[in-house]
Design a protein around this motif. Structure first.
Motif, PDB file in Angstrom:
ATOM      1  N   GLU A 229       0.797  -1.226  -0.027  1.00  0.00           N
ATOM      2  CA  GLU A 229      -0.037  -0.210  -0.113  1.00  0.00           C
ATOM      3  C   GLU A 229       0.939   1.110  -0.119  1.00  0.00           C
ATOM      4  N   GLU A 230       1.885   1.148   0.923  1.00  0.00           N
ATOM      5  CA  GLU A 230       2.809   2.361   0.986  1.00  0.00           C
ATOM      6  C   GLU A 230       3.592   2.640  -0.640  1.00  0.00           C
ATOM      7  N   LEU A 231       3.772   1.736  -1.296  1.00  0.00           N
ATOM      8  CA  LEU A 231       4.747   1.864  -2.369  1.00  0.00           C
ATOM      9  C   LEU A 231       3.679   2.196  -3.607  1.00  0.00           C
ATOM     10  N   ARG A 232       2.287   1.939  -3.348  1.00  0.00           N
ATOM     11  CA  ARG A 232       1.472   2.187  -4.227  1.00  0.00           C
ATOM     12  C   ARG A 232       0.708   3.805  -4.047  1.00  0.00           C
ATOM     13  N   THR A 233       1.143   4.228  -2.840  1.00  0.00           N
ATOM     14  CA  THR A 233       0.646   5.362  -2.521  1.00  0.00           C
ATOM     15  C   THR A 233       1.687   6.522  -3.156  1.00  0.00           C
ATOM     16  N   VAL A 234       2.927   5.790  -2.750  1.00  0.00           N
ATOM     17  CA  VAL A 234       4.185   6.809  -3.603  1.00  0.00           C
ATOM     18  C   VAL A 234       4.024   6.840  -5.059  1.00  0.00           C
ATOM     19  N   ALA A 235       3.640   5.818  -5.701  1.00  0.00           N
ATOM     20  CA  ALA A 235       3.443   5.713  -7.199  1.00  0.00           C
ATOM     21  C   ALA A 235       2.200   6.663  -7.650  1.00  0.00           C
ATOM     22  N   LYS A 236       1.132   6.625  -6.821  1.00  0.00           N
ATOM     23  CA  LYS A 236      -0.145   7.303  -7.128  1.00  0.00           C
ATOM     24  C   LYS A 236       0.223   8.947  -7.209  1.00  0.00           C
ATOM     25  N   LYS A 237       0.969   9.208  -5.807  1.00  0.00           N
ATOM     26  CA  LYS A 237       1.200  10.591  -5.619  1.00  0.00           C
ATOM     27  C   LYS A 237       2.386  11.170  -6.700  1.00  0.00           C
ATOM     28  N   THR A 238       3.070  10.312  -7.124  1.00  0.00           N
ATOM     29  CA  THR A 238       4.141  10.845  -8.099  1.00  0.00           C
ATOM     30  C   THR A 238       3.493  11.031  -9.288  1.00  0.00           C
ATOM     31  N   HIS A 239       2.664  10.253  -9.765  1.00  0.00           N
ATOM     32  CA  HIS A 239       2.003  10.488 -11.030  1.00  0.00           C
ATOM     33  C   HIS A 239       0.944  11.994 -11.084  1.00  0.00           C
ATOM     34  N   THR A 240       0.318  12.044  -9.886  1.00  0.00           N
ATOM     35  CA  THR A 240      -0.630  13.078  -9.504  1.00  0.00           C
ATOM     36  C   THR A 240       0.284  14.388  -9.651  1.00  0.00           C
ATOM     37  N   MET A 241       1.569  14.206  -9.094  1.00  0.00           N
ATOM     38  CA  MET A 241       2.432  15.331  -9.243  1.00  0.00           C
ATOM     39  C   MET A 241       3.058  15.724 -10.583  1.00  0.00           C
ATOM     40  N   ILE A 242       3.244  14.494 -11.304  1.00  0.00           N
ATOM     41  CA  ILE A 242       3.559  14.687 -12.654  1.00  0.00           C
ATOM     42  C   ILE A 242       2.506  15.146 -13.384  1.00  0.00           C
ATOM     43  N   GLN A 243       1.367  14.831 -13.359  1.00  0.00           N
ATOM     44  CA  GLN A 243       0.453  15.469 -14.280  1.00  0.00           C
ATOM     45  C   GLN A 243       0.317  16.878 -13.829  1.00  0.00           C
ATOM     46  N   LYS A 244       0.271  17.325 -12.614  1.00  0.00           N
ATOM     47  CA  LYS A 244       0.271  18.885 -12.229  1.00  0.00           C
ATOM     48  C   LYS A 244       1.189  19.665 -12.771  1.00  0.00           C
ATOM     49  N   LEU A 245       2.488  19.286 -12.788  1.00  0.00           N
ATOM     50  CA  LEU A 245       3.605  20.018 -13.233  1.00  0.00           C
ATOM     51  C   LEU A 245       3.643  19.858 -14.692  1.00  0.00           C
ATOM     52  N   LYS A 246       3.035  18.916 -15.264  1.00  0.00           N
ATOM     53  CA  LYS A 246       2.983  18.948 -16.828  1.00  0.00           C
ATOM     54  C   LYS A 246       1.989  19.923 -17.212  1.00  0.00           C
ATOM     55  N   LYS A 247       0.919  20.135 -16.411  1.00  0.00           N
ATOM     56  CA  LYS A 247      -0.132  20.970 -16.806  1.00  0.00           C
ATOM     57  C   LYS A 247       0.408  22.551 -16.589  1.00  0.00           C
ATOM     58  N   GLU A 248       1.281  22.690 -15.538  1.00  0.00           N
ATOM     59  CA  GLU A 248       1.955  23.854 -15.250  1.00  0.00           C
ATOM     60  C   GLU A 248       3.094  24.476 -16.227  1.00  0.00           C
ATOM     61  N   GLY A 249       3.394  23.290 -16.903  1.00  0.00           N
ATOM     62  CA  GLY A 249       4.598  23.705 -17.765  1.00  0.00           C
ATOM     63  C   GLY A 249       5.774  23.439 -17.206  1.00  0.00           C
ATOM     64  N   LYS A 250       5.925  23.047 -16.028  1.00  0.00           N
ATOM     65  CA  LYS A 250       7.218  22.918 -15.319  1.00  0.00           C
ATOM     66  C   LYS A 250       7.958  21.625 -15.334  1.00  0.00           C
ATOM     67  N   LEU A 251       7.362  20.697 -16.229  1.00  0.00           N
ATOM     68  CA  LEU A 251       7.877  19.307 -16.277  1.00  0.00           C
ATOM     69  C   LEU A 251       9.184  19.314 -17.159  1.00  0.00           C
ATOM     70  N   SER A 252      10.249  18.934 -16.775  1.00  0.00           N
ATOM     71  CA  SER A 252      11.232  18.527 -17.924  1.00  0.00           C
ATOM     72  C   SER A 252      11.693  17.068 -17.606  1.00  0.00           C
ATOM     73  N   GLY A 253      12.443  16.728 -18.844  1.00  0.00           N
ATOM     74  CA  GLY A 253      12.942  15.452 -18.792  1.00  0.00           C
ATOM     75  C   GLY A 253      13.760  14.869 -17.473  1.00  0.00           C
ATOM     76  N   CYS A 254      14.404  15.717 -17.051  1.00  0.00           N
ATOM     77  CA  CYS A 254      15.385  15.419 -15.864  1.00  0.00           C
ATOM     78  C   CYS A 254      14.672  15.212 -14.721  1.00  0.00           C
ATOM     79  N   LEU A 255      13.646  16.069 -14.518  1.00  0.00           N
ATOM     80  CA  LEU A 255      12.660  16.290 -13.535  1.00  0.00           C
ATOM     81  C   LEU A 255      11.801  15.134 -13.318  1.00  0.00           C
ATOM     82  N   LEU A 256      11.460  14.536 -14.575  1.00  0.00           N
ATOM     83  CA  LEU A 256      10.483  13.495 -14.698  1.00  0.00           C
ATOM     84  C   LEU A 256      11.404  12.355 -14.294  1.00  0.00           C
TER      85      LEU A 256
END
Length: 946
Positions: A229-256
């Motif tokens: 459950e802890e690993l899945r929580t990390v994965a879920k929050k990570t992808h939520t953060m990626i979508q948010k940063l992508k929407k804001e235009g802050k996501l770079s390849g290195c950050l991803l």
């Protein structure tokens, strides 16, 4: 090749909404694609062909050369013929013989090389069909291999492959990560992920899927589940953060890449903190906004062409002079170093090899203005230092509590040698420039590494160490609370006695309740033992004990317990209750007062005052601890220290799971158990338990497990999970059925003449049901056909279950054939066969709690002042903690056996111990090592477990 890749992808298990792909025929290398027919008639014909092809296949469970496992085979028929449905009454021809492992996906795991057999064929269709085959939970065969750790053999490890497709993909493999965290083999982790995904409960997995989990116990399964459950929580929050940063235009390849590498929430926090909304931005971000990023990258990659003076802008803050430009470049480089995976891996590995300690000291503010009593509680930690590798879990929780109360200050001390070695490695190896570096650039690089360590990496390491220590301490404490609760719930019941429950009190008196051996309330009263009326009240107590022939008194351990115990001990020693030989015991009354004012208590005892309900609850805790304690929320039972310092979500989930495990493993008699007890059975919940009780009230008692399918809301999955834990008293059912038949026969004779020409009334659900002797055992319905084959093999009869004759027949066959040889003959696994043998040989009414300790009954009392060093006493374990075990030795104050005094040599060899420790309820012999009268502390040494 690409072909094989496509084929493997084609056999990935689909979700419930997708159709199961066709399995290949025996002689085909790949499944053939059928072209879409033009006419409806042709489509219908092709559909029949597809169904036929699915049925005609041999499931590739194990290689053909392994003779101990038989493949599922069905009789080949013509394409146009309709397959004949099988019913219980239909005898299966030899060519169509289906072994006991027919197509249940729980144990069928995908093969790396062969098409998957884990697609839930019946699971997907069962809800739409009403045939009896919906509930055929048979076991798939497994090739077993010998191993040193599991001499009886276990299934091939890579049967399903260790590759699991998760909803949120990361740069790390979830099976491997789970295996590293829990120290459980990767193949077991892969199996568990599949089992949990298919909504199997921990009791069901622990009892009926042993070969898939390498015989792990329920505690280990809970640990794996929590880590997953802890690993899945990390994965879920990570992808939520990626979508948010992508929407804001802050996501770079290195950050991803950095985000997808995160394995813990602390790492994710570290990487994503600068990009969160509302953040003022880091120094590195501000330098990048000034356009200094090319200069920083150039310093590492192409320093010969770098000219920092060209970046000076006199009117721009941050670029006005060369010092500001250098500082900006330094901040960008420090940020790059602090987020680099290799750099962080190196510093973490370095820390593992060095002495890192955690230190606590008395806070300056608290020493001036704090409460002196609270400060004294943390005296041990006023000047405390310990290696993070050796610090105990209870010490971490104590330090955290002191820090939260602002009494202590805490820091992690990393030696300077770590910093020096890290800086040298960064400058000379990891971040060594590709070209010659000028002295001023080399200075910037060194300063950047030092700044990165001091400002970014060191705080991250401290947070990680503290978080890991706290997390481990919480998990260990919660696991210990779970073990304590299990020990309390599985306390051996005291049956066949009339009991007097006493809820002690001063001003409002002691509440009494006398209950019968069947838990019926016979009498309730209030006596005032501690207000000068003790002698007069003794007459009333004696009269009640004689009237109801009650010789056992149960006293709650709350307020006035010690005085009440002394009162009864004095009367018993004087033989006041003669001719009765009265004994008493002390039980925990934790949660009794909360339960007494709950809606459940009001429903159960509507005419009783809440104060008297607690006395009833205290008595019933001895008569049937499990049935009584499940009525109370587990956290109110009082299962350990630091209960309020751990994650309450984790605590609740663990304790609820332990309750479910205990109730399931003990089992419940479906026809007499309460709704509250029933809702804790694996696979059931409050709503399903209510529906079962309503069905029972409407239709009379259940005759067999099959009838559970008729209960509203109890689908195939719920039936599969709960069926093995539900029991049926065969004597009661046989009596009921014979009476029912007599009543039905009489009714038929009376109404035969008048019924001519009239519509027949619908028979009751139990009219045509027959009792099944296997329903009184722990054998699961999915294994009934194996059990019947085993009975036939040994020449036994199902009606002899639990009798000595059955035991003799089983022993004779096992001694001759051996467990493995018999399992091979029956095409089953050793674990399943052992479960069947246990079910057939255990006596009727067998209760696993008989192996656990009963309450400690006493006739006399010992005072605190009577104790002396060297005195040997017997006592009962009251509570277990990470630092030792508290034992009630009957002096009103529990003594402590420090954990260093509990060694394996002193523990009981007879009992199977879940861990190297003692649990509540166990009786021990101890020796007094020290008596501290001013502080009311007793130190004990463990002599032996009784």
């Amino acid at each position: 090749s690409s072909d094989s890749g496509e084929e493997e992808e084609e056999w990935e298990p689909k979700s419930k909404t997708t159709k199961r792909p066709q399995l290949p025929k025996k002689n085909e290398a790949k499944p053939k694609k059928v072209a879409a027919p033009r006419s409806a008639m042709a489509r219908k014909k092709v559909k029949k062909v597809a169904i036929k092809e699915e049925m005609d296949v041999s499931l590739p469970i194990a290689p053909a050369e392994d003779n101990r496992m038989q493949h599922l085979k069905l009789k080949e028929e013509g394409v146009g013929t309709k397959p004949k449905p099988l019913s219980k009454k239909t005898e299966v021809p030899k060519k169509m013989e289906i072994n006991s492992f027919q197509g249940k996906n729980i144990r069928s795991l995908e093969s790396d090389e062969k098409p998957s057999t884990s697609v839930p064929v019946l699971g997907n269709q069962v809800k739409h069909e009403k045939s009896e085959e919906d509930f055929a939970f048979d076991e798939p065969p497994f090739k077993k291999i010998k191993s040193t750790t599991s001499p009886e053999g276990k299934p091939v490890k890579n049967l399903g492959g260790n590759k699991i497709k998760e909803e949120f993909e990361m740069n790390w493999d979830i099976v491997q990560a789970l295996s590293e965290i829990t120290n459980v083999e990767a193949w077991v982790c892969a199996n568990l992920i599949r089992l949990f995904k298919e909504e199997n409960t921990i009791p069901f997995i622990a009892r009926y899927r042993k070969e898939l989990i390498n015989n792990l116990e329920a505690d280990a399964l809970r640990e794996v589940q929590q880590a997953l459950e802890e690993l899945r929580t990390v994965a879920k929050k990570t992808h939520t953060m990626i979508q948010k940063l992508k929407k804001e235009g802050k996501l770079s390849g290195c950050l991803l890449t950095s985000l997808l590498n995160c394995r813990t929430l602390e790492e994710l926090d570290h990487v994503s903190a600068p990009y969160k909304t509302g953040s003022k931005g880091t120094k590195a971000q501000r330098a990048k906004q000034l356009g200094l990023e090319p200069a920083a990258l150039s310093l590492l990659q192409n320093p010969m062409q770098l000219n920092l003076f060209s970046y000076i802008r006199p009117n721009t803050k941050g670029l006005s002079n060369i010092q500001e430009v250098e500082a900006g470049v330094q901040h960008i480089l420090a940020d790059i170093f602090a987020k680099d995976k290799d750099t962080l891996d190196f510093i973490r590995k370095l820390c593992q090899q060095r002495y890192i300690c955690i230190q606590s000291a008395l806070a300056k503010v608290s020493s001036k203005s704090g409460n002196e009593k609270d400060i004294d509680k943390f005296q041990l930690y006023h000047e405390f230092s310990c290696s993070i590798k050796n610090i105990q879990h209870h010490q971490i929780l104590a330090i955290n509590r002191g820090e939260n109360l602002k009494i202590l200050t805490v820091k992690v001390n990393i030696p300077d040698g770590v910093k020096n070695e890290f800086c040298w490695w960064c400058v000379n190896e990891r971040w060594r420039p590709k070209q010659f570096l000028k002295p001023e650039f080399m200075r910037i690089l060194r300063n950047s590494v030092e700044d990165s360590y001091k400002r970014l990496i060191y705080p991250l390491l401290c947070r990680e160490f503290r978080s890991k220590l706290t997390s481990d301490a919480e998990k260990e404490s919660v696991m210990m609370f779970g073990r304590n609760l299990r020990q309390l719930l599985l306390t051996s019941p005291v049956r066949g006695r009339t009991l007097m429950g006493v809820d002690p009190g001063y001003k409002h008196g002691c509440k009494l309740a006398i209950i019968s051996p069947t838990s019926q309330i016979l009498h309730t009263d209030v006596v005032y033992l501690h207000s000068g009326q003790g002698f007069r009240e003794a007459e009333k107590i004696k009269r009640l004990l004689l009237q109801y022939n009650c010789s056992t008194v149960v006293i709650g351990n709350g307020t006035a317990c010690r005085e009440t115990e002394a009162y009864f001990a004095d009367l018993i020693m004087k033989k006041y209750f003669a001719p009765l030989d009265v004994v008493y015991c002390i039980v925990s009354e934790a949660g009794a007062s909360i339960y007494s004012v709950s809606p459940e208590a009001a429903k159960e005892m509507p005419d009783l005052d809440p104060n008297l309900r607690s006395a009833v609850s205290i008595a019933r805790r001895v008569q049937d601890p499990l049935a009584e304690l499940v009525k109370i929320e587990p956290k109110h039972i009082g299962v350990g220290m630091y209960q309020h310092d751990v994650s309450q979500t984790l605590l609740k989930a663990t304790l609820d799971s332990v309750v479910e495990e205990c109730v399931s493993f003990v089992g419940v008699d479906i026809n007499i158990c309460s709704e509250i007890l029933l809702r804790h059975i694996a696979g059931l919940n409050a709503n399903r338990a209510k529906n079962i009780i309503e069905w029972r009230e409407k239709n009379g008692p259940f005759i067999n497990r099959e009838q559970l399918k008729e209960v509203k809301g109890l689908g195939p999955k719920s039936f599969q999970q709960c069926a093995g834990f539900i029991r049926f008293n065969q004597e009661y059912i046989k009596t009921f059925c014979s009476n029912k038949k007599t009543a039905l026969g009489s009714h038929a004779l009376l109404t035969k003449a008048g019924a001519l020409g009239k519509k027949k009334s619908k028979p009751t659900p139990c009219a045509f049901q027959q009792p099944n002797p296997l329903d009184q055992t722990c054998i699961h319905p999915e294994s009934y056909n194996i059990a019947m084959r085993f009975l036939s093999f040994i020449g036994g009869n199902a009606n002899d279950i639990g009798k000595p004759d059955m035991q003799q027949k089983v022993n004779a066959v096992i001694q001759k054939e051996g467990l493995e040889g018999t399992a091979k003959r029956l095409n089953t696994t050793v674990h399943t066969l052992q479960l069947i043998i246990d079910g057939l040989t255990q006596p009727e009414g067998f209760d696993i709690r008989t192996d656990f300790d009963k309450p400690d009954f006493k006739r006399s009392i010992v005072c605190f002042e009577d104790l002396s060093v060297g005195t040997v006493l017997t006592g009962k374990v009251e509570n277990a903690t990470p630092f030792g075990v508290f034992v009630d030795i009957g002096v009103g104050k529990a003594g402590l056996i420090p954990v260093r005094n509990i060694t394996e040599a002193k523990l009981s060899k007879v009992k199977k111990r879940r861990s190297l420790g003692l649990g509540p309820g166990e009786r021990v012999e101890v020796k007094v090592l020290n008596v501290d009268i001013p502080r009311l502390r007793i130190t004990l040494d463990l002599i032996r477990v009784l």
